[in-house]
Design a protein around this motif. Sequence first.
Motif, PDB file in Angstrom:
ATOM      1  N   PHE A  93       0.876  -1.168   0.000  1.00 25.12           N
ATOM      2  CA  PHE A  93       0.000   0.000   0.000  1.00 25.12           C
ATOM      3  C   PHE A  93       0.916   1.221   0.000  1.00 25.12           C
ATOM      4  N   LYS A  94       0.688   2.162  -0.928  1.00 23.10           N
ATOM      5  CA  LYS A  94       1.623   3.282  -1.079  1.00 23.10           C
ATOM      6  C   LYS A  94       0.927   4.632  -0.994  1.00 23.10           C
ATOM      7  N   LEU A  95       1.579   5.560  -0.319  1.00 19.68           N
ATOM      8  CA  LEU A  95       1.232   6.974  -0.388  1.00 19.68           C
ATOM      9  C   LEU A  95       2.403   7.641  -1.086  1.00 19.68           C
ATOM     10  N   SER A  96       2.107   8.369  -2.160  1.00 21.08           N
ATOM     11  CA  SER A  96       3.140   9.026  -2.954  1.00 21.08           C
ATOM     12  C   SER A  96       2.728  10.455  -3.212  1.00 21.08           C
ATOM     13  N   LYS A  97       3.652  11.236  -3.720  1.00 20.77           N
ATOM     14  CA  LYS A  97       3.342  12.613  -4.092  1.00 20.77           C
ATOM     15  C   LYS A  97       3.884  12.891  -5.488  1.00 20.77           C
ATOM     16  N   VAL A  98       3.267  13.875  -6.105  1.00 19.16           N
ATOM     17  CA  VAL A  98       3.737  14.313  -7.406  1.00 19.16           C
ATOM     18  C   VAL A  98       4.924  15.233  -7.151  1.00 19.16           C
ATOM     19  N   GLY A  99       6.034  14.971  -7.821  1.00 21.08           N
ATOM     20  CA  GLY A  99       7.251  15.751  -7.633  1.00 21.08           C
ATOM     21  C   GLY A  99       7.104  17.190  -8.113  1.00 21.08           C
ATOM     22  N   ALA A 100       8.077  18.011  -7.792  1.00 20.94           N
ATOM     23  CA  ALA A 100       8.074  19.437  -8.137  1.00 20.94           C
ATOM     24  C   ALA A 100       7.981  19.664  -9.644  1.00 20.94           C
TER      25      ALA A 100
ATOM     26  N   THR B 206       0.506  19.729  -1.664  1.00 22.37           N
ATOM     27  CA  THR B 206       1.030  18.710  -2.564  1.00 22.37           C
ATOM     28  C   THR B 206      -0.067  17.707  -2.900  1.00 22.37           C
ATOM     29  N   GLN B 207      -0.089  17.282  -4.144  1.00 21.78           N
ATOM     30  CA  GLN B 207      -1.027  16.236  -4.531  1.00 21.78           C
ATOM     31  C   GLN B 207      -0.493  14.904  -4.019  1.00 21.78           C
ATOM     32  N   VAL B 208      -1.300  14.223  -3.184  1.00 20.05           N
ATOM     33  CA  VAL B 208      -0.913  12.928  -2.629  1.00 20.05           C
ATOM     34  C   VAL B 208      -1.689  11.839  -3.359  1.00 20.05           C
TER      35      VAL B 208
END
Length: 176
Positions: free
Chosen positions: A103-110, A153-155
């Motif tokens: 299960f992953k939580l990620s973010k869109v990079g800069a 940040t978009q998660v």
Amino acid sequence: EVAIVYGDVLNDSEGAFELYRLSTGATLYGLPTRADIGEHSVTLRASNDAGSKDQDFIINVVDNTAHKVTVFAPANEAVSVALQPTLIITFDEEVVLGNEGVFKLSKVGADGCTIESILEFDLSIPIEKSAFILSEDKLSVSLEVDENLPVNTQVLVGIPTGFVSDMYPNAFVGFG
């Protein structure tokens, strides 16, 4: 629903015979619901002046449909989410937690293109799996995030195939 057509071969305890006459009388049919899942014994009896004949059989109703997510909390595209939110995923039927996948939580990079990991939970590791709580009614799974998520940040949430399965057991397809 089973259709029997002229010329079909039917079997009973005394052997096989071909159907050459169709009756337009009573029909046995139905569209089962989840409440009907399981085995059901049925006896059909045909009677006339010469006597009667019974045909016993079992109808086995199965669930081959995977469950679906009905609610994400926080909702998709939500704003003003707490820095340490409780994530809740609600399904349309009872589920059990799976034992594999990440299960992953990620973010869109800069740069707006790269995906960067924030948190990962490997369901095959008991201590990481224990972060997920199944609700009493078994319709929701929650995760209390105990680290601050990045601000503005978009998660993204990635749920692996088999994260949960229903009681029959159809695995959740997952996404992300």
